[in-house]
Design a protein around this motif. Structure first.
Motif, mmCIF file in Angstrom:
data_model
loop_
_atom_site.group_PDB
_atom_site.id
_atom_site.type_symbol
_atom_site.label_atom_id
_atom_site.label_comp_id
_atom_site.label_asym_id
_atom_site.label_seq_id
_atom_site.Cartn_x
_atom_site.Cartn_y
_atom_site.Cartn_z
ATOM 1 N N UNK A 126 -2.611 4.825 4.802
ATOM 2 C CA UNK A 126 -3.624 4.277 3.913
ATOM 3 C C UNK A 126 -5.042 4.519 4.359
ATOM 4 N N UNK A 127 -5.941 3.966 3.595
ATOM 5 C CA UNK A 127 -7.381 4.023 3.848
ATOM 6 C C UNK A 127 -7.903 2.599 3.793
ATOM 7 N N UNK A 128 -8.971 2.351 4.544
ATOM 8 C CA UNK A 128 -9.567 1.025 4.541
ATOM 9 C C UNK A 128 -11.087 1.176 4.558
ATOM 10 N N UNK A 129 -11.749 0.259 3.870
ATOM 11 C CA UNK A 129 -13.203 0.207 3.817
ATOM 12 C C UNK A 129 -13.575 -1.262 3.955
ATOM 13 N N UNK A 130 -14.637 -1.564 4.684
ATOM 14 C CA UNK A 130 -15.112 -2.941 4.724
ATOM 15 C C UNK A 130 -16.624 -2.955 4.908
ATOM 16 N N UNK A 131 -17.212 -4.059 4.467
ATOM 17 C CA UNK A 131 -18.622 -4.318 4.714
ATOM 18 C C UNK A 131 -18.731 -5.689 5.360
ATOM 19 N N UNK A 132 -19.609 -5.810 6.322
ATOM 20 C CA UNK A 132 -19.775 -7.077 7.038
ATOM 21 C C UNK A 132 -20.774 -7.939 6.270
ATOM 22 N N UNK A 133 -20.327 -9.127 5.908
ATOM 23 C CA UNK A 133 -21.169 -10.067 5.174
ATOM 24 C C UNK A 133 -21.940 -10.984 6.114
ATOM 25 N N UNK A 134 -21.311 -11.314 7.244
ATOM 26 C CA UNK A 134 -21.885 -12.272 8.189
ATOM 27 C C UNK A 134 -21.435 -11.907 9.597
ATOM 28 N N UNK A 135 -22.334 -11.929 10.550
ATOM 29 C CA UNK A 135 -21.971 -11.700 11.940
ATOM 30 C C UNK A 135 -21.853 -10.225 12.295
#
Length: 191
Positions: A126-135
């Motif tokens: 698979x593939x994964x993407x994330x954005x940090x909202x806090x910290x």
């Protein structure tokens, strides 16, 4: 305002928006739906009651289904996520099982006081993407460690050994995974 009137308004707006998004005039859609321009205009403006025998050719002409044109189910609009807890991580699924293109959206809250940084790296299709909202999140991909701070994003192929964890306090991320990645993470939460 009655619920029937509200549903009518939603359908009328969808017809107009779909037509305009395709760059079509009233005349163009009316021709494709085999109806008069004045009938279509009255449907869009609310001057005429919408009949099922008119919606079917309109939906077909707009290359959509009747279901998609008239659906107003709150279950398809509002998602009420239940928290899924694991040591040091709470996750909320923000998309439904039939999400667009099979992607799954989740919000995750990492609490380093409740679990240490992971010692094992994982791999799965698979593939994964994330954005940090806090910290701040540390992302380990193979032998490299990346620091991803609030407002920054990361994306990676999950066949690369990986792990992520919060540093310096609680961190929250908004993550998107394809179906293969989501199935692997669901397997982890079932343990």
């Amino acid at each position: 305002m009655t619920q029937e009137f509200e549903v009518d308004q939603v359908i009328r707006q969808r017809i107009r928006n779909l037509r305009q998004n395709l760059g079509w005039s009233l005349e163009s859609l009316a021709s494709k739906a085999s109806m008069s321009v004045s009938t279509l205009s009255r449907i869009e403006t609310g001057s005429r009651r919408i009949a099922l025998d008119q919606l079917i050719p309109i939906a077909k002409a707009l290359n959509t289904s009747l279901d998609e044109l008239v659906s107003t189910s709150e279950a398809q609009i509002i998602i009420r996520p239940e928290p899924i807890s694991m040591p040091g991580i709470t996750m909320w699924k923000l998309s439904t099982e039939d999400a667009v293109n099979g992607v799954n959206v989740s919000k995750m809250r990492f609490d380093p006081s409740k679990a240490p940084a992971p010692t094992e790296l994982r791999i799965h299709p698979g593939k994964e993407w994330f954005t940090v909202l806090l910290g701040e999140i540390q992302l380990k991909l193979g032998e490299r460690i990346y620091h991803v701070k609030a407002g920054q994003s990361a994306q990676f192929d999950t066949m690369t050994p990986h792990a992520l964890w919060a540093v310096g306090g609680i961190a929250e991320v908004l993550g998107i995974m394809d179906n293969a990645g989501q199935r692997a993470h669901e397997h982890d939460t079932a343990k």
